[in-house]
Design a protein around this motif. Structure first.
Motif, PDB file in Angstrom:
ATOM      1  N   THR A 107      -8.074  -8.748  -0.693  1.00  0.00           N
ATOM      2  CA  THR A 107      -7.337  -9.503   0.365  1.00  0.00           C
ATOM      3  C   THR A 107      -5.932  -9.716  -0.147  1.00  0.00           C
ATOM      4  O   THR A 107      -5.561  -9.558  -1.020  1.00  0.00           O
ATOM      5  N   LYS A 108      -5.501 -10.334   0.798  1.00  0.00           N
ATOM      6  CA  LYS A 108      -3.747 -10.970   0.702  1.00  0.00           C
ATOM      7  C   LYS A 108      -3.788 -11.889  -0.393  1.00  0.00           C
ATOM      8  O   LYS A 108      -3.062 -11.691  -1.320  1.00  0.00           O
ATOM      9  N   LYS A 109      -4.789 -12.523  -0.530  1.00  0.00           N
ATOM     10  CA  LYS A 109      -4.982 -13.480  -1.484  1.00  0.00           C
ATOM     11  C   LYS A 109      -4.789 -12.914  -3.053  1.00  0.00           C
ATOM     12  O   LYS A 109      -4.282 -13.443  -3.914  1.00  0.00           O
ATOM     13  N   THR A 110      -5.393 -11.797  -2.981  1.00  0.00           N
ATOM     14  CA  THR A 110      -5.301 -10.999  -4.641  1.00  0.00           C
ATOM     15  C   THR A 110      -3.908 -10.958  -4.825  1.00  0.00           C
ATOM     16  O   THR A 110      -3.676 -10.952  -6.175  1.00  0.00           O
ATOM     17  N   PHE A 111      -3.095 -10.775  -4.031  1.00  0.00           N
ATOM     18  CA  PHE A 111      -1.430 -10.444  -4.448  1.00  0.00           C
ATOM     19  C   PHE A 111      -0.812 -11.785  -4.332  1.00  0.00           C
ATOM     20  O   PHE A 111       0.489 -11.362  -4.389  1.00  0.00           O
ATOM     21  N   ASP A 112      -1.343 -12.735  -4.149  1.00  0.00           N
ATOM     22  CA  ASP A 112      -0.632 -14.049  -3.803  1.00  0.00           C
ATOM     23  C   ASP A 112       0.544 -14.552  -5.000  1.00  0.00           C
ATOM     24  O   ASP A 112       1.578 -14.742  -4.262  1.00  0.00           O
ATOM     25  N   GLU A 113       0.290 -14.120  -6.271  1.00  0.00           N
ATOM     26  CA  GLU A 113       1.374 -14.503  -6.828  1.00  0.00           C
ATOM     27  C   GLU A 113       2.747 -13.703  -7.004  1.00  0.00           C
ATOM     28  O   GLU A 113       3.739 -13.972  -7.587  1.00  0.00           O
ATOM     29  N   LEU A 114       2.467 -12.519  -6.236  1.00  0.00           N
ATOM     30  CA  LEU A 114       3.667 -11.633  -6.166  1.00  0.00           C
ATOM     31  C   LEU A 114       4.274 -11.603  -4.603  1.00  0.00           C
ATOM     32  O   LEU A 114       5.342 -10.915  -4.645  1.00  0.00           O
ATOM     33  N   LEU A 115       3.794 -12.828  -4.029  1.00  0.00           N
ATOM     34  CA  LEU A 115       4.414 -12.757  -2.610  1.00  0.00           C
ATOM     35  C   LEU A 115       5.172 -14.120  -2.558  1.00  0.00           C
ATOM     36  O   LEU A 115       4.952 -15.073  -3.047  1.00  0.00           O
ATOM     37  N   ASP A 116       6.082 -13.764  -1.383  1.00  0.00           N
ATOM     38  CA  ASP A 116       7.181 -15.310  -1.135  1.00  0.00           C
ATOM     39  C   ASP A 116       6.262 -15.857  -0.281  1.00  0.00           C
ATOM     40  O   ASP A 116       5.331 -15.615   0.534  1.00  0.00           O
ATOM     41  N   ASP A 118       6.928 -16.658   2.867  1.00  0.00           N
ATOM     42  CA  ASP A 118       7.231 -16.155   4.079  1.00  0.00           C
ATOM     43  C   ASP A 118       5.888 -15.017   4.108  1.00  0.00           C
ATOM     44  O   ASP A 118       5.294 -15.121   5.154  1.00  0.00           O
ATOM     45  N   TYR A 119       5.793 -14.121   3.473  1.00  0.00           N
ATOM     46  CA  TYR A 119       4.608 -13.068   3.359  1.00  0.00           C
ATOM     47  C   TYR A 119       3.271 -13.818   3.219  1.00  0.00           C
ATOM     48  O   TYR A 119       2.338 -13.385   3.800  1.00  0.00           O
ATOM     49  N   ARG A 120       3.228 -15.113   2.396  1.00  0.00           N
ATOM     50  CA  ARG A 120       1.958 -15.784   2.478  1.00  0.00           C
ATOM     51  C   ARG A 120       1.523 -16.251   3.658  1.00  0.00           C
ATOM     52  O   ARG A 120       0.475 -16.114   3.992  1.00  0.00           O
ATOM     53  N   PHE A 140      -2.575   3.291  -7.551  1.00  0.00           N
ATOM     54  CA  PHE A 140      -2.473   3.042  -5.936  1.00  0.00           C
ATOM     55  C   PHE A 140      -1.378   2.281  -5.608  1.00  0.00           C
ATOM     56  O   PHE A 140      -0.767   1.334  -6.375  1.00  0.00           O
ATOM     57  N   ALA A 141      -1.158   2.646  -4.430  1.00  0.00           N
ATOM     58  CA  ALA A 141      -0.056   1.886  -3.664  1.00  0.00           C
ATOM     59  C   ALA A 141      -0.602   0.957  -2.617  1.00  0.00           C
ATOM     60  O   ALA A 141      -1.606   1.303  -1.650  1.00  0.00           O
ATOM     61  N   ALA A 142      -0.211  -0.182  -2.831  1.00  0.00           N
ATOM     62  CA  ALA A 142      -0.423  -1.331  -1.807  1.00  0.00           C
ATOM     63  C   ALA A 142       0.494  -1.810  -1.015  1.00  0.00           C
ATOM     64  O   ALA A 142       1.698  -1.831  -1.230  1.00  0.00           O
ATOM     65  N   SER A 143       0.250  -2.419   0.136  1.00  0.00           N
ATOM     66  CA  SER A 143       1.618  -3.350   0.813  1.00  0.00           C
ATOM     67  C   SER A 143       0.862  -4.350   1.710  1.00  0.00           C
ATOM     68  O   SER A 143      -0.099  -4.366   2.169  1.00  0.00           O
ATOM     69  N   VAL A 144       1.850  -5.476   1.577  1.00  0.00           N
ATOM     70  CA  VAL A 144       1.658  -6.710   2.517  1.00  0.00           C
ATOM     71  C   VAL A 144       2.676  -6.827   3.490  1.00  0.00           C
ATOM     72  O   VAL A 144       3.805  -6.613   2.829  1.00  0.00           O
ATOM     73  N   SER A 145       2.407  -6.658   4.631  1.00  0.00           N
ATOM     74  CA  SER A 145       3.511  -6.601   5.684  1.00  0.00           C
ATOM     75  C   SER A 145       3.647  -7.568   6.916  1.00  0.00           C
ATOM     76  O   SER A 145       2.670  -8.365   7.101  1.00  0.00           O
ATOM     77  N   GLU A 151       8.788  -4.047   7.824  1.00  0.00           N
ATOM     78  CA  GLU A 151       8.870  -5.048   6.546  1.00  0.00           C
ATOM     79  C   GLU A 151       7.718  -5.256   5.830  1.00  0.00           C
ATOM     80  O   GLU A 151       6.680  -5.595   6.450  1.00  0.00           O
ATOM     81  N   TYR A 152       7.857  -5.059   4.605  1.00  0.00           N
ATOM     82  CA  TYR A 152       6.697  -5.228   3.787  1.00  0.00           C
ATOM     83  C   TYR A 152       7.091  -5.257   2.412  1.00  0.00           C
ATOM     84  O   TYR A 152       8.296  -4.963   1.853  1.00  0.00           O
ATOM     85  N   ILE A 153       6.153  -5.836   1.507  1.00  0.00           N
ATOM     86  CA  ILE A 153       6.276  -5.757   0.045  1.00  0.00           C
ATOM     87  C   ILE A 153       5.631  -4.938  -0.602  1.00  0.00           C
ATOM     88  O   ILE A 153       4.288  -4.543  -0.253  1.00  0.00           O
ATOM     89  N   PRO A 154       5.931  -3.570  -1.334  1.00  0.00           N
ATOM     90  CA  PRO A 154       5.400  -2.487  -2.031  1.00  0.00           C
ATOM     91  C   PRO A 154       4.696  -3.081  -3.011  1.00  0.00           C
ATOM     92  O   PRO A 154       5.527  -3.684  -4.024  1.00  0.00           O
TER      93      PRO A 154
END
Length: 182
Positions: A107-116, A118-120, A140-145, A151-154
């Motif tokens: 989920t987005k929470k999995t990547f929480d420490e890598l997000l700012d 705004d993206y959280r 694997f490539a993932a993205s939070v957008s 606009e996304y974080i790769p």
């Protein structure tokens, strides 16, 4: 009589000059009222499936990725108030005999420490796709957008041959295979 004609011509000239003074310009601007768009029902991304057969250090593996919108996750809103349903992505890597080598639900929470922040707050987990075998790791490539934008974080998710996982921001720009050979 000349005097009357002169007075008449002078009066007519004054009237003509006064009439040619022009209209006063108005400072009023007339326009239509902007229609405020009401947000529609929450937007959901389509389900997505990807299955890839790969070889990692001589072992055949099958990578299955499934993305689905998940109503149990917190929704995000854009600047117009439009709501978006966030996604849940499951990655299953199986051996040729069908046994599971690696399984993880993201989920987005999995990547929480890598997000700012705004993206959280306003981002959704958009995707996860198989990229390549990188040495003795699956990449694997993932993205939070921000929904419905470019606009996304790769992000990069790697799975080692021992089944360990790591996640980091992708700092390299995509390049073609020809450029990688140079």
């Amino acid at each position: 009589m000349k005097r009357q004609i002169f007075m008449f011509v002078a009066a007519a000239a004054l009237c003509a000059i006064a009439a040619c003074g022009g209209k006063k310009e108005s400072d009023t601007i007339i326009t239509t009222k902007a229609e405020v768009r009401k947000p529609a029902a929450p937007v959901r991304m389509q389900d997505y499936e990807q299955t890839r057969e790969v070889e990692l250090d001589g072992i055949r593996l099958v990578c299955r990725i499934h993305r689905a919108a998940d109503d149990s996750l917190a929704m995000v809103s854009d600047e117009t108030g439009q709501k978006f349903v966030d996604n849940r992505i499951e990655l299953v890597v199986s051996r040729a005999d069908g046994s599971v080598f690696f399984r993880k639900t993201f989920t987005k929470k999995t990547f929480d420490e890598l997000l700012d922040d705004d993206y959280r707050k306003t981002g959704i987990l958009e995707g996860l796709v198989f990229d390549r075998v990188d040495g003795s790791r699956l990449r694997f490539a993932a993205s939070v957008s921000h929904p419905q934008t470019d606009e996304y974080i790769p992000l990069v998710v790697t799975v080692s041959k021992a089944g360990g996982m790591s996640i980091e921001r992708d700092t390299q720009l995509d390049t073609s295979a020809e450029e990688e050979d140079i």
